[in-house]
Design an enzyme around this catalytic site. Structure first.
Site, PDB file in Angstrom:
ATOM      1  N   SER A 130      51.246  48.329  44.641  1.00  0.00           N
ATOM      2  CA  SER A 130      51.049  48.745  43.315  1.00  0.00           C
ATOM      3  C   SER A 130      49.710  49.329  43.019  1.00  0.00           C
ATOM      4  O   SER A 130      49.277  49.920  41.894  1.00  0.00           O
ATOM      5  CB  SER A 130      51.123  47.451  42.292  1.00  0.00           C
ATOM      6  OG  SER A 130      50.302  46.418  42.727  1.00  0.00           O
ATOM      7  N   ASP A 181      43.847  44.196  34.843  1.00  0.00           N
ATOM      8  CA  ASP A 181      44.599  42.896  34.817  1.00  0.00           C
ATOM      9  C   ASP A 181      44.197  41.730  35.879  1.00  0.00           C
ATOM     10  O   ASP A 181      43.183  41.970  36.444  1.00  0.00           O
ATOM     11  CB  ASP A 181      46.084  43.505  34.697  1.00  0.00           C
ATOM     12  CG  ASP A 181      46.488  44.155  36.032  1.00  0.00           C
ATOM     13  OD1 ASP A 181      45.872  43.794  37.103  1.00  0.00           O
ATOM     14  OD2 ASP A 181      47.849  44.661  36.162  1.00  0.00           O
ATOM     15  N   HIS A 187      44.740  44.067  39.517  1.00  0.00           N
ATOM     16  CA  HIS A 187      44.282  45.594  39.855  1.00  0.00           C
ATOM     17  C   HIS A 187      42.871  46.110  39.099  1.00  0.00           C
ATOM     18  O   HIS A 187      42.506  45.611  38.209  1.00  0.00           O
ATOM     19  CB  HIS A 187      45.238  46.473  39.305  1.00  0.00           C
ATOM     20  CG  HIS A 187      46.758  46.200  39.714  1.00  0.00           C
ATOM     21  ND1 HIS A 187      47.627  45.451  39.159  1.00  0.00           N
ATOM     22  CD2 HIS A 187      47.371  46.609  40.972  1.00  0.00           C
ATOM     23  CE1 HIS A 187      48.672  45.225  39.769  1.00  0.00           C
ATOM     24  NE2 HIS A 187      48.657  45.761  40.815  1.00  0.00           N
TER      25      HIS A 187
END
Length: 378
Positions: free
Chosen positions: A54, A343, A346
């Site tokens: 991600s 977040d 990340h």
């Protein structure tokens, strides 16, 4: 890196919330194919192929049955196309490195691709994906490292039909592969003993060896497919991300030491793998990106880089804004450039910009044995 839930209650809360939120049509459903600006007439490299999780996903998970998605606001709040499936407020390190090379923003593999749209490269990265095939399974569908390699081979077949074997060989030899794998194998596998038995079967040393052995086999497969320039990103200090700080296992102002120790074992072996691959493949170049060191510099000297908040997410819920990650239509912080983390997992675009610049022009302590700019010139 992707979702790691503190306990089963939080997991089911998040699952129900996301199922409901998918009924709201405001959520974006696709990622973009190219950037907003035209690249220079002659990019430094013909293309870039990206494999990872991600941290570098450009929207592949938008098309998968997965909880690991970010195609909704406030993700992409600072990106020119809004939510695209990038797990950041803005650009990823791949976007920023691509800009340095003079390439347009890469399409996600799951976008509707044609030969014309893939000539500058493809992004195969998938949120929750890992080196081990079972990593991230509890979050739904995702592309593991082996699946991403298989998808790259299908891209090569498409390009071969378009440009012929000789031209393809020259094209791939000058292209750059960027690999960012390993984070999920810890936070969405080894560190979840109630979901995965790996920590019962493997010591941290044995587990790092297992991961690197599999990593090396996939790297060899990419070499066999024609690639000759490889940038291997190390895993960052996972013990310092809001998600891990929210466990309460670290003293105030400190990181979760045992998690960072595990990551260090992996990174040491990845750097050694670079030496081994360079010794055994003299017609190729492999480099190691010291993500852990770059993050460490920022964490130790945040004010020097303009950051004021290093222990909480800009968007999230609970302790350190890291117990539950950024949910649809949450209200993020306003001063995003002052936050290290967007977040629970990340970094913000501001951090991504530092990491990308150090990989592109940094000394061997940042990118070993040469940086990406030097690699492009070979």
């Amino acid at each position: 890196m992707k979702l790691f839930l503190v306990d089963e209650c939080l997991f089911w809360f998040l699952a129900i919330f996301i199922i409901i939120s998918h009924c709201i049509c405001f959520s974006s459903s696709s990622s973009e194919v190219v950037g907003s600006s035209s690249p220079p007439a002659t990019p430094q490299v013909p293309s870039m192929f990206v494999f990872g999780d991600s941290l570098v996903d450009h929207g592949n998970n938008n098309y998968l049955s997965s909880y690991a998605k970010s195609n909704y606001m406030p993700y992409g709040i600072d990106f020119y196309k809004g939510p695209t499936g990038r797990f950041s407020n803005g650009k990823t390190t791949i976007d920023l490195i691509g800009e340095e090379f003079g390439l347009p923003y890469l399409p996600a593999y799951e976008d509707a691709l044609t030969v014309e749209t893939i000539l500058h490269g493809v992004n195969y990265a998938s949120a929750a994906g890992g080196i081990l095939n079972l990593t991230g399974q509890f979050l739904g569908d995702r592309f593991s490292f082996s699946q991403q390699v298989a998808k790259f081979k299908s891209t090569v077949d498409l390009l071969r039909n378009h440009m012929g074997e000789k031209n393809l060989s020259q094209y791939l030899a000058k292209s750059i592969a960027i690999i960012n794998m390993g984070s999920n194998d810890y936070i969405n596998n080894y560190l979840l003993p109630y979901l995965y038995p790996t920590s019962y079967y493997h010591t941290p040393v044995d587990y790092a060896d297992l991961l690197i052995d599999l990593y090396a086999s996939h790297l060899q497969a990419l070499y066999n497919a024609g690639l000759r320039k490889f940038a291997l990103g190390g895993v960052g200090p996972l013990g310092c991300i809001p998600n891990q700080l929210a466990t309460g296992m670290a003293l105030p102002g400190m990181c979760v030491a045992h998690v960072n120790d595990m990551v260090g074992l992996f990174n040491d072996r990845l750097r050694s793998l670079v030496d081994k691959m360079n010794a055994n493949h003299t017609d190729a170049i492999f480099v190691y990106g010291n993500t852990y060191g770059a993050f460490g510099d920022i964490l130790n000297n945040p004010s020097a880089y303009g950051f004021k908040v290093t222990d909480a997410g800009c968007c999230g819920i609970g302790r350190n804004q890291g117990q539950i990650t950024c949910l649809p239509y949450s209200f993020p912080c306003m001063n995003r450039n002052e936050y290290m983390f967007w977040d629970a997992f990340h970094p913000t675009e501001a951090v991504n910009a530092i990491i990308a610049k150090r990989a592109y022009t940094g000394p061997p302590s940042d990118c070993y044995p040469i940086n990406l700019k030097q690699m492009a010139q070979i």
